[in-house]
Design a protein around this motif. Structure first.
Motif, mmCIF file in Angstrom:
data_model
loop_
_atom_site.group_PDB
_atom_site.id
_atom_site.type_symbol
_atom_site.label_atom_id
_atom_site.label_comp_id
_atom_site.label_asym_id
_atom_site.label_seq_id
_atom_site.Cartn_x
_atom_site.Cartn_y
_atom_site.Cartn_z
ATOM 1 N N ALA A 17 -37.855 -9.395 22.736
ATOM 2 C CA ALA A 17 -37.501 -10.601 23.489
ATOM 3 C C ALA A 17 -36.855 -11.643 22.581
ATOM 4 O O ALA A 17 -35.887 -12.314 22.966
ATOM 5 C CB ALA A 17 -38.741 -11.177 24.154
ATOM 6 N N LYS A 18 -37.372 -11.786 21.372
ATOM 7 C CA LYS A 18 -36.814 -12.761 20.445
ATOM 8 C C LYS A 18 -35.430 -12.335 19.945
ATOM 9 O O LYS A 18 -34.595 -13.190 19.608
ATOM 10 C CB LYS A 18 -37.769 -12.975 19.269
ATOM 11 C CG LYS A 18 -38.961 -13.855 19.610
ATOM 12 C CD LYS A 18 -38.507 -15.288 19.890
ATOM 13 C CE LYS A 18 -39.639 -16.223 20.176
ATOM 14 N NZ LYS A 18 -39.196 -17.609 20.437
ATOM 15 N N GLU A 21 -33.153 -13.443 22.664
ATOM 16 C CA GLU A 21 -33.036 -14.902 22.589
ATOM 17 C C GLU A 21 -32.114 -15.318 21.446
ATOM 18 O O GLU A 21 -31.252 -16.197 21.602
ATOM 19 C CB GLU A 21 -34.421 -15.509 22.391
ATOM 20 C CG GLU A 21 -34.417 -17.027 22.222
ATOM 21 C CD GLU A 21 -35.780 -17.581 21.874
ATOM 22 O OE1 GLU A 21 -35.836 -18.725 21.386
ATOM 23 O OE2 GLU A 21 -36.795 -16.875 22.079
ATOM 24 N N ARG A 24 -28.380 -14.916 22.183
ATOM 25 C CA ARG A 24 -27.835 -15.994 23.017
ATOM 26 C C ARG A 24 -27.755 -17.306 22.235
ATOM 27 O O ARG A 24 -26.779 -18.053 22.369
ATOM 28 C CB ARG A 24 -28.682 -16.165 24.271
ATOM 29 C CG ARG A 24 -28.552 -15.027 25.281
ATOM 30 C CD ARG A 24 -27.132 -14.877 25.783
ATOM 31 N NE ARG A 24 -27.027 -13.881 26.855
ATOM 32 C CZ ARG A 24 -26.083 -12.939 26.899
ATOM 33 N NH1 ARG A 24 -25.171 -12.859 25.932
ATOM 34 N NH2 ARG A 24 -26.044 -12.095 27.901
ATOM 35 N N ASP A 25 -28.746 -17.558 21.376
ATOM 36 C CA ASP A 25 -28.712 -18.770 20.563
ATOM 37 C C ASP A 25 -27.519 -18.775 19.620
ATOM 38 O O ASP A 25 -27.003 -19.839 19.262
ATOM 39 C CB ASP A 25 -30.006 -18.909 19.756
ATOM 40 C CG ASP A 25 -31.190 -19.340 20.602
ATOM 41 O OD1 ASP A 25 -30.975 -19.744 21.760
ATOM 42 O OD2 ASP A 25 -32.333 -19.252 20.101
ATOM 43 N N HIS A 65 -41.182 -15.513 27.355
ATOM 44 C CA HIS A 65 -40.370 -16.308 28.278
ATOM 45 C C HIS A 65 -40.781 -15.930 29.692
ATOM 46 O O HIS A 65 -41.132 -14.775 29.957
ATOM 47 C CB HIS A 65 -38.874 -15.998 28.126
ATOM 48 C CG HIS A 65 -38.309 -16.337 26.788
ATOM 49 N ND1 HIS A 65 -38.257 -17.615 26.297
ATOM 50 C CD2 HIS A 65 -37.749 -15.545 25.838
ATOM 51 C CE1 HIS A 65 -37.695 -17.599 25.103
ATOM 52 N NE2 HIS A 65 -37.382 -16.358 24.794
ATOM 53 N N TRP A 69 -36.072 -17.302 32.665
ATOM 54 C CA TRP A 69 -35.307 -17.388 31.414
ATOM 55 C C TRP A 69 -34.341 -16.218 31.300
ATOM 56 O O TRP A 69 -33.174 -16.398 30.911
ATOM 57 C CB TRP A 69 -36.253 -17.414 30.210
ATOM 58 C CG TRP A 69 -35.505 -17.583 28.900
ATOM 59 C CD1 TRP A 69 -35.219 -18.747 28.276
ATOM 60 C CD2 TRP A 69 -34.926 -16.533 28.103
ATOM 61 N NE1 TRP A 69 -34.494 -18.505 27.124
ATOM 62 C CE2 TRP A 69 -34.299 -17.154 27.001
ATOM 63 C CE3 TRP A 69 -34.870 -15.146 28.215
ATOM 64 C CZ2 TRP A 69 -33.641 -16.432 26.006
ATOM 65 C CZ3 TRP A 69 -34.207 -14.422 27.231
ATOM 66 C CH2 TRP A 69 -33.599 -15.055 26.147
ATOM 67 N N TYR A 70 -34.808 -15.016 31.610
ATOM 68 C CA TYR A 70 -33.950 -13.831 31.497
ATOM 69 C C TYR A 70 -32.785 -13.918 32.487
ATOM 70 O O TYR A 70 -31.644 -13.560 32.159
ATOM 71 C CB TYR A 70 -34.780 -12.565 31.716
ATOM 72 C CG TYR A 70 -35.846 -12.406 30.660
ATOM 73 C CD1 TYR A 70 -35.565 -11.815 29.439
ATOM 74 C CD2 TYR A 70 -37.137 -12.895 30.877
ATOM 75 C CE1 TYR A 70 -36.537 -11.700 28.454
ATOM 76 C CE2 TYR A 70 -38.121 -12.785 29.891
ATOM 77 C CZ TYR A 70 -37.813 -12.188 28.684
ATOM 78 O OH TYR A 70 -38.777 -12.093 27.710
ATOM 79 N N HIS A 73 -30.302 -16.667 31.259
ATOM 80 C CA HIS A 73 -29.573 -16.302 30.048
ATOM 81 C C HIS A 73 -28.884 -14.941 30.172
ATOM 82 O O HIS A 73 -28.405 -14.395 29.177
ATOM 83 C CB HIS A 73 -30.525 -16.304 28.846
ATOM 84 C CG HIS A 73 -30.968 -17.683 28.448
ATOM 85 N ND1 HIS A 73 -31.981 -18.358 29.109
ATOM 86 C CD2 HIS A 73 -30.517 -18.529 27.491
ATOM 87 C CE1 HIS A 73 -32.146 -19.551 28.549
ATOM 88 N NE2 HIS A 73 -31.266 -19.688 27.579
ATOM 89 N N VAL A 75 -29.877 -11.902 30.672
ATOM 90 C CA VAL A 75 -30.465 -10.776 29.955
ATOM 91 C C VAL A 75 -30.983 -9.796 30.998
ATOM 92 O O VAL A 75 -31.814 -10.148 31.838
ATOM 93 C CB VAL A 75 -31.605 -11.232 29.027
ATOM 94 C CG1 VAL A 75 -32.302 -10.021 28.403
ATOM 95 C CG2 VAL A 75 -31.064 -12.160 27.944
#
Length: 411
Positions: A17-18, A21, A24-25, A65, A69-70, A73, A75
């Motif tokens: 998951a990170k 993330e 996307r960051d 998350h 969130w997914y 973003h 995902v």
């Protein structure tokens, strides 16, 4: 950056998951597909033997998350599925139904599974393992006041569950093949501290013991028979003898493996389009100068930013020192650094060892600090990091003296 690129992340735990993330960051605007073997949203695993087992946190409290969130973003999180094969040449991932996904870059975050030793009776009802939240919930239901829990294995998970179960009023017995708990992680000096801690709180320890079988009556575990013939009665048995990294898919694909997936400082595998992150990553650590594989939360949390950068063609190295923590009864601890059980010369203690409010430092033969542990002292982690990172040796007597600031010892 082309929005037509597809990055696939195999593994729906914290590291997976990170990684999504972090991509996307870092403004990756292509497709991200995250394959999660479990039917839950990705979550952190330390609470399974800590706060969740103790009844202090629900699953939502340690979910990485929430579902929106997914979606927000973009995902593509796919529950209940994982990769069964990789074709590195074709850049494809095979799914359980036989279909394939194409990828431009791939992140392996497949994590670990509980080791399952060939103990007779280990598949009976009432025998538990602890790797998922569902397994934690089943164990919570099985352990309560007056119940008898036998834990096979005095590692972190076994001791944390044993401590929480004891605080719930259960009768707890821990069986360990080594002569002390946590011997491989901390060595005998600190292993003794944890043995005394558990004994003081009423946990029965059988150390240097072997397990002959799990006693089963009518399909249900009722006890554990030791090698010397002793039978330990049990209403529930937890087998907690370590974890095995899920590297089989990488090995079959032809990636370099040796007890883990071999990666460089930037977490790139032997294939330039594949990274490995979290429990499975056996990294050539640029600061420690050796290859290490760490099965702890901090790696799963922090490595993904480096893995994402590598996937995007950016220069990055994972340089953080290994870190882990535990809470057992009235002992809270943080450990920073890397001191394998056969790789240190001595342990120096600063503070009140009997009162369990102290710092411990593992030193090599040249008095370099390899690792440090703060026990019930919560403002020392940064100073410990500085000591471990320093190339200067320390004076052991000054290190042991609470009157000497740690900052004066880091060179």
């Amino acid at each position: 950056m082309s929005s037509t690129r597809t990055f696939v992340v195999v593994g729906g735990g914290l590291a997976g998951a990170k990684t999504a993330e972090a991509l996307r960051d870092k403004d990756f605007d292509g497709s991200i597909i995250l394959l999660s073997e479990e039917e839950h949203l990705p979550y952190e695993r330390p609470p399974l033997s800590k706060e969740h087992f103790a009844g202090k946190k629900a699953l939502g409290d340690f979910t990485v998350h929430h579902g929106d969130w997914y979606r927000d973003h973009h995902v593509d999180l796919r529950y209940g599925t994982t990769a069964t094969a990789l074709d590195l040449a074709a850049h494809t991932v095979t799914l359980p139904d036989g279909s394939t996904l194409g990828y431009d870059k791939l992140a392996l975050a497949t994590g670990s599974r509980s080791r399952r030793p060939p103990i007779p009776g280990s598949d009976a009802e009432g025998v538990h393992y602890l790797r998922t939240v569902d397994e934690s919930d089943r164990l919570i239901e099985a352990v309560g006041g007056g119940r008898r829990l036998v834990v096979i294995g005095a590692g972190w998970i076994g001791l944390e569950v044993g401590a929480s179960a004891r605080e719930k009023g259960a009768d707890v017995t821990v069986v360990e093949a080594a002569e002390l708990p946590l011997l491989g992680s901390l060595g005998p000096e600190m292993g003794t501290v944890f043995a005394e801690l558990h004994r003081e709180h009423g946990v029965q320890l059988h150390l240097g013991a072997t397990v002959d079988q799990i006693v089963v009556e009518d399909g249900k575990a009722t006890g554990v028979r030791l090698g010397d013939g002793t039978v330990l009665p049990a209403d529930a048995v937890l087998v907690a003898v370590g974890a095995a990294p899920n590297i089989e898919i990488a090995e079959r694909a032809g990636l370099d493996v040796d007890g883990g997936v071999l990666v460089d400082a930037g977490l790139q595998t032997s294939d330039p389009d594949v990274v490995a992150v979290g429990d499975i990553a056996a990294q050539l650590h640029p600061q420690l100068g050796t290859r290490i594989r760490v099965e702890h939360w901090a790696n799963a949390l922090n490595q993904p930013a480096v893995a994402a950068a590598t996937m995007l063609g950016q220069e990055a190295e994972y340089t953080r020192l290994p870190y882990f923590f535990t809470d057992q009864f009235d002992l809270g601890m943080e450990y920073t650094g890397y001191a394998p059980s056969d790789g240190y010369e001595r342990v120096v203690v600063r503070g009140n060892l009997p009162g369990r409010e102290f710092l411990a430092f593992w030193l090599d033969a040249d008095n370099h600090v390899l690792a440090g542990m703060n026990v019930n002292i919560w403002d020392a982690t940064d100073q410990i990091k500085q000591l471990v990172s320093s190339s200067a040796p320390v004076d052991p007597d000054r290190l042991a003296d609470p009157a000497v600031p740690l900052t004066d010892l880091s060179g």
